[in-house]
Design a protein around this motif. Structure first.
Motif, PDB file in Angstrom:
ATOM      1  N   GLY A   1       7.590  -4.679   1.016  1.00 50.93           N
ATOM      2  CA  GLY A   1       6.752  -5.851   0.809  1.00 50.93           C
ATOM      3  C   GLY A   1       5.260  -5.605   0.891  1.00 50.93           C
ATOM      4  N   THR A   2       4.823  -4.352   0.852  1.00 53.08           N
ATOM      5  CA  THR A   2       3.382  -4.090   0.892  1.00 53.08           C
ATOM      6  C   THR A   2       2.708  -4.705  -0.330  1.00 53.08           C
ATOM      7  OG1 THR A   2       3.808  -1.952  -0.150  1.00 53.08           O
ATOM      8  CG2 THR A   2       3.516  -1.970   2.232  1.00 53.08           C
ATOM      9  N   PRO A   3       1.550  -5.338  -0.153  1.00 52.90           N
ATOM     10  CA  PRO A   3       0.862  -5.960  -1.292  1.00 52.90           C
ATOM     11  C   PRO A   3       0.527  -4.940  -2.363  1.00 52.90           C
ATOM     12  CG  PRO A   3      -0.091  -6.688   0.791  1.00 52.90           C
ATOM     13  CD  PRO A   3       0.845  -5.565   1.114  1.00 52.90           C
ATOM     14  N   ARG A   4       0.569  -5.379  -3.621  1.00 52.30           N
ATOM     15  CA  ARG A   4       0.280  -4.470  -4.734  1.00 52.30           C
ATOM     16  C   ARG A   4      -1.153  -3.955  -4.653  1.00 52.30           C
ATOM     17  NH1 ARG A   4       2.916  -8.438  -8.002  1.00 52.30           N
ATOM     18  NH2 ARG A   4       5.054  -7.822  -8.468  1.00 52.30           N
ATOM     19  N   GLY A   5      -1.335  -2.775  -5.221  1.00 51.27           N
ATOM     20  CA  GLY A   5      -2.678  -2.214  -5.276  1.00 51.27           C
ATOM     21  C   GLY A   5      -2.876  -1.080  -4.300  1.00 51.27           C
ATOM     22  N   LYS A   6      -4.054  -1.011  -3.738  1.00 50.11           N
ATOM     23  CA  LYS A   6      -4.432   0.112  -2.880  1.00 50.11           C
ATOM     24  C   LYS A   6      -3.531   0.233  -1.657  1.00 50.11           C
ATOM     25  CE  LYS A   6      -8.402   2.041  -0.405  1.00 50.11           C
ATOM     26  NZ  LYS A   6      -9.810   1.825  -0.004  1.00 50.11           N
ATOM     27  N   SER A   7      -3.166  -0.901  -1.049  1.00 47.11           N
ATOM     28  CA  SER A   7      -2.334  -0.865   0.152  1.00 47.11           C
ATOM     29  C   SER A   7      -0.998  -0.193  -0.121  1.00 47.11           C
ATOM     30  CB  SER A   7      -2.102  -2.282   0.691  1.00 47.11           C
ATOM     31  OG  SER A   7      -3.312  -2.862   1.119  1.00 47.11           O
ATOM     32  N   THR A   8      -0.371  -0.570  -1.239  1.00 41.77           N
ATOM     33  CA  THR A   8       0.919   0.032  -1.587  1.00 41.77           C
ATOM     34  C   THR A   8       0.778   1.526  -1.836  1.00 41.77           C
ATOM     35  OG1 THR A   8       1.854  -2.004  -2.472  1.00 41.77           O
ATOM     36  CG2 THR A   8       2.747   0.058  -3.317  1.00 41.77           C
ATOM     37  N   ARG A   9      -0.227   1.907  -2.586  1.00 39.57           N
ATOM     38  CA  ARG A   9      -0.415   3.336  -2.877  1.00 39.57           C
ATOM     39  C   ARG A   9      -0.624   4.128  -1.591  1.00 39.57           C
ATOM     40  NH1 ARG A   9      -3.515   1.065  -7.058  1.00 39.57           N
ATOM     41  NH2 ARG A   9      -5.456   1.441  -5.891  1.00 39.57           N
ATOM     42  N   GLU A  10      -1.490   3.624  -0.731  1.00 39.76           N
ATOM     43  CA  GLU A  10      -1.771   4.338   0.510  1.00 39.76           C
ATOM     44  C   GLU A  10      -0.516   4.440   1.384  1.00 39.76           C
ATOM     45  OE1 GLU A  10      -4.986   2.298   2.358  1.00 39.76           O
ATOM     46  OE2 GLU A  10      -6.531   3.321   1.170  1.00 39.76           O
ATOM     47  N   ALA A  11       0.232   3.345   1.504  1.00 39.22           N
ATOM     48  CA  ALA A  11       1.414   3.347   2.367  1.00 39.22           C
ATOM     49  C   ALA A  11       2.503   4.277   1.829  1.00 39.22           C
ATOM     50  CB  ALA A  11       1.960   1.927   2.498  1.00 39.22           C
ATOM     51  N   PHE A  12       2.766   4.224   0.508  1.00 40.89           N
ATOM     52  CA  PHE A  12       3.809   5.053  -0.070  1.00 40.89           C
ATOM     53  C   PHE A  12       3.449   6.536  -0.019  1.00 40.89           C
ATOM     54  CE2 PHE A  12       7.278   2.652  -2.124  1.00 40.89           C
ATOM     55  CZ  PHE A  12       6.885   1.369  -1.777  1.00 40.89           C
ATOM     56  N   VAL A  13       2.205   6.854  -0.319  1.00 35.71           N
ATOM     57  CA  VAL A  13       1.786   8.260  -0.271  1.00 35.71           C
ATOM     58  C   VAL A  13       1.867   8.786   1.160  1.00 35.71           C
ATOM     59  CG1 VAL A  13      -0.167   9.823  -0.555  1.00 35.71           C
ATOM     60  CG2 VAL A  13       0.358   8.151  -2.339  1.00 35.71           C
ATOM     61  N   ALA A  14       1.401   7.982   2.127  1.00 34.50           N
ATOM     62  CA  ALA A  14       1.448   8.403   3.524  1.00 34.50           C
ATOM     63  C   ALA A  14       2.889   8.591   3.994  1.00 34.50           C
ATOM     64  CB  ALA A  14       0.734   7.375   4.400  1.00 34.50           C
ATOM     65  N   ALA A  15       3.783   7.689   3.586  1.00 37.85           N
ATOM     66  CA  ALA A  15       5.189   7.818   3.975  1.00 37.85           C
ATOM     67  C   ALA A  15       5.815   9.069   3.371  1.00 37.85           C
ATOM     68  CB  ALA A  15       5.963   6.577   3.535  1.00 37.85           C
ATOM     69  N   ALA A  16       5.528   9.333   2.092  1.00 31.39           N
ATOM     70  CA  ALA A  16       6.074  10.516   1.439  1.00 31.39           C
ATOM     71  C   ALA A  16       5.575  11.795   2.100  1.00 31.39           C
ATOM     72  CB  ALA A  16       5.714  10.508  -0.044  1.00 31.39           C
ATOM     73  N   LEU A  17       4.284  11.833   2.405  1.00 35.66           N
ATOM     74  CA  LEU A  17       3.722  13.044   3.007  1.00 35.66           C
ATOM     75  C   LEU A  17       4.239  13.260   4.427  1.00 35.66           C
ATOM     76  CD1 LEU A  17      -0.001  12.828   1.802  1.00 35.66           C
ATOM     77  CD2 LEU A  17       1.810  14.341   0.943  1.00 35.66           C
ATOM     78  N   SER A  18       4.294  12.195   5.216  1.00 31.22           N
ATOM     79  CA  SER A  18       4.770  12.357   6.589  1.00 31.22           C
ATOM     80  C   SER A  18       6.258  12.716   6.621  1.00 31.22           C
ATOM     81  CB  SER A  18       4.529  11.080   7.399  1.00 31.22           C
ATOM     82  OG  SER A  18       5.289   9.994   6.894  1.00 31.22           O
ATOM     83  N   GLY A  19       7.050  12.080   5.752  1.00 30.82           N
ATOM     84  CA  GLY A  19       8.467  12.414   5.689  1.00 30.82           C
ATOM     85  C   GLY A  19       8.708  13.841   5.242  1.00 30.82           C
ATOM     86  N   ALA A  20       7.966  14.264   4.205  1.00 30.34           N
ATOM     87  CA  ALA A  20       8.122  15.633   3.706  1.00 30.34           C
ATOM     88  C   ALA A  20       7.687  16.656   4.753  1.00 30.34           C
ATOM     89  CB  ALA A  20       7.315  15.807   2.424  1.00 30.34           C
TER      90      ALA A  20
END
Length: 443
Positions: free
Chosen positions: A207-226
């Motif tokens: 449910g992250t709002p579209r735009g910068k927030s979503t990009r930042e959250a998804f990239v951070a999650a992918a990097l931390s998980g990886a």
């Protein structure tokens, strides 16, 4: 000729009830934020958690069956993990590699036994969740209801929460959501860590709002998980072996499909039986594989509907990320082949996060989950051996009622989320409907 609307000379009951309700809520919120109320919350937490610990160490409603998860299963995994090997050959190991950190964490308290240290750390995580919810209530749109729900409903599960590692996982999901509002990168990092511990916290990103927030959250999650996966891949062997153990699971007795088989078995329409396998009691017999495939199909359909909501949603409030996360977890829980009692900890934790915001759409859904939690305690551990596993009439009614309530709550959650966030273009503000015209560039 123009028309104007004016307030009626004699306000109706509904017109006066809403302000009165808001006034009562405001008074309640003000009272609960006082020093005396906070002292009372601290006292209730200490007393209720002490009672839960007493239940755990004494044979209260078969709590010896509850604590064996720590004393036997988790401790056995610990004995394997200390040799830098994941217990992949144990079919009960069905968790991502970072879960190893939770089972090794009792080493932080070497002066206690494994059981004592694990439980102590779990109680600590419970307290941290409560503090996070209390802090969220201090926001401009905050509410104390979330903290109170967590405070009161966890003891309803008796000893079970302190003999599972689901409070630790719920802590990660709760703090991922709470951080997402102002620090999406931090929220994404926590969600990525949670995904490497038990997968489902990744859904907090939905449910992250579209735009910068979503990009930042998804990239951070992918990097931390990886990054976390790479660390555990370097430390342990066969880090992804858990996927095979999870894929072999059948239909657990307490699942939605299991309650259908239980009802059919009660009236002698299904001849199957119950076996203990993969660390749980599961049904074996005709149609079980079909029900397992149907559960998987429902999960896929639910995921597609969540994606459709994500595409169609055009109105976000401060509570939308919370509401979407709760709805997503409910969809994946209800359609799963397994609904263990501790799964209610996830749902109650996310429901509590929703209730920290006055803008949530999930308030009535949260109260349904509280009711489902009470029924879950009756199912396990109170009536588990005497009624659930024996397929008694009472056990069948309890399980079907609980699962029916969860199914209804899940559908209602999705409907309320959709109505609040997917608006027709005619209902949107004019500036949101008009296409943006790029500003002319200077010559």
């Amino acid at each position: 000729m123009t028309t104007t609307s004016s307030p009626p000379a004699h306000p109706t009951a509904s017109a006066t009830a809403a302000p009165a309700t808001r006034d009562r809520r405001a008074s309640f919120e003000a009272a609960m934020r006082g020093r005396g109320a906070l002292v009372g919350i601290a006292g209730f937490w200490l007393a209720s958690r002490a009672a839960m610990l007493w239940m755990l160490v004494n044979d209260f409603f078969s709590s010896n069956v509850v604590r064996v998860e720590v004393t036997a299963t988790y401790h056995n995994w610990y004995n394997v993990l200390v040799h830098w090997t994941l217990p992949q050959h144990d079919i009960m190991w069905q968790y991502p590699p970072a879960a190893a950190a939770i089972f090794l964490s009792p080493d932080l308290l070497p002066f206690l036994t494994y059981f004592q240290a694990f439980v102590a750390l779990t109680v600590l995580c419970d307290g941290v969740v409560l503090l996070g919810l209390l802090r969220a209530a201090r926001r401009s749109d905050g509410s104390m209801a979330g903290a109170l729900v967590w405070l009161v409903t966890l003891p309803m599960m008796m000893a079970t929460p302190f003999a599972r590692y689901d409070i630790q996982v719920t802590l990660l999901a709760v703090f991922a959501l709470l951080a997402m509002r102002h620090r999406p990168r931090v929220g994404g990092v926590i969600a990525g860590i949670g995904a490497m511990v038990k997968v489902w916290p990744l859904l907090t990103l939905l449910g992250t709002p579209r735009g910068k927030s979503t990009r930042e959250a998804f990239v951070a999650a992918a990097l931390s998980g990886a990054a976390l996966l790479a660390v555990f891949a370097a430390l342990f062997k066969d880090t992804l072996g858990f996927l095979g153990n999870q894929g072999d699971r059948g239909v657990q007795v307490e699942s939605l499909g299991g309650s259908a088989l239980m009802a059919a078995r009660l009236v002698h329409l299904w001849p199957g039986k119950i076996n203990f396998q993969y660390g749980a009691f599961e049904y074996v017999g005709p149609y079980v594989s079909s029900i397992a495939r149907a559960s998987l199909g429902l999960t896929v359909i639910g995921f597609l509907l969540l994606l459709l909501w994500r595409v169609r949603a055009n109105r976000w409030s401060s509570a939308t990320p919370f509401d979407a996360a709760l709805c997503a977890i409910m969809v994946f829980t209800v359609t799963s082949r397994v609904i263990s009692p501790q799964y209610m900890i996830w749902l109650l934790g996310l429901a509590a996060v929703c209730l920290t915001s006055k803008n949530t759409t999930q308030r009535p859904v949260a109260w349904l989950l509280v009711t489902a939690n009470a029924l879950t305690t009756l199912i396990f551990p109170v009536c588990y051996g005497s009624d659930i596993l024996t397929n008694s009439t009472l056990g069948t009614i309890l399980l079907c009622a609980r699962n029916g309530l969860l199914l209804y709550a899940t559908i209602w959650s999705g409907v309320r989320l959709w109505k609040a966030t997917v608006l027709p273009k005619s209902a949107l503000p004019q500036q949101a409907r008009e296409p943006k015209v790029p500003a002319p560039q200077a010559a």
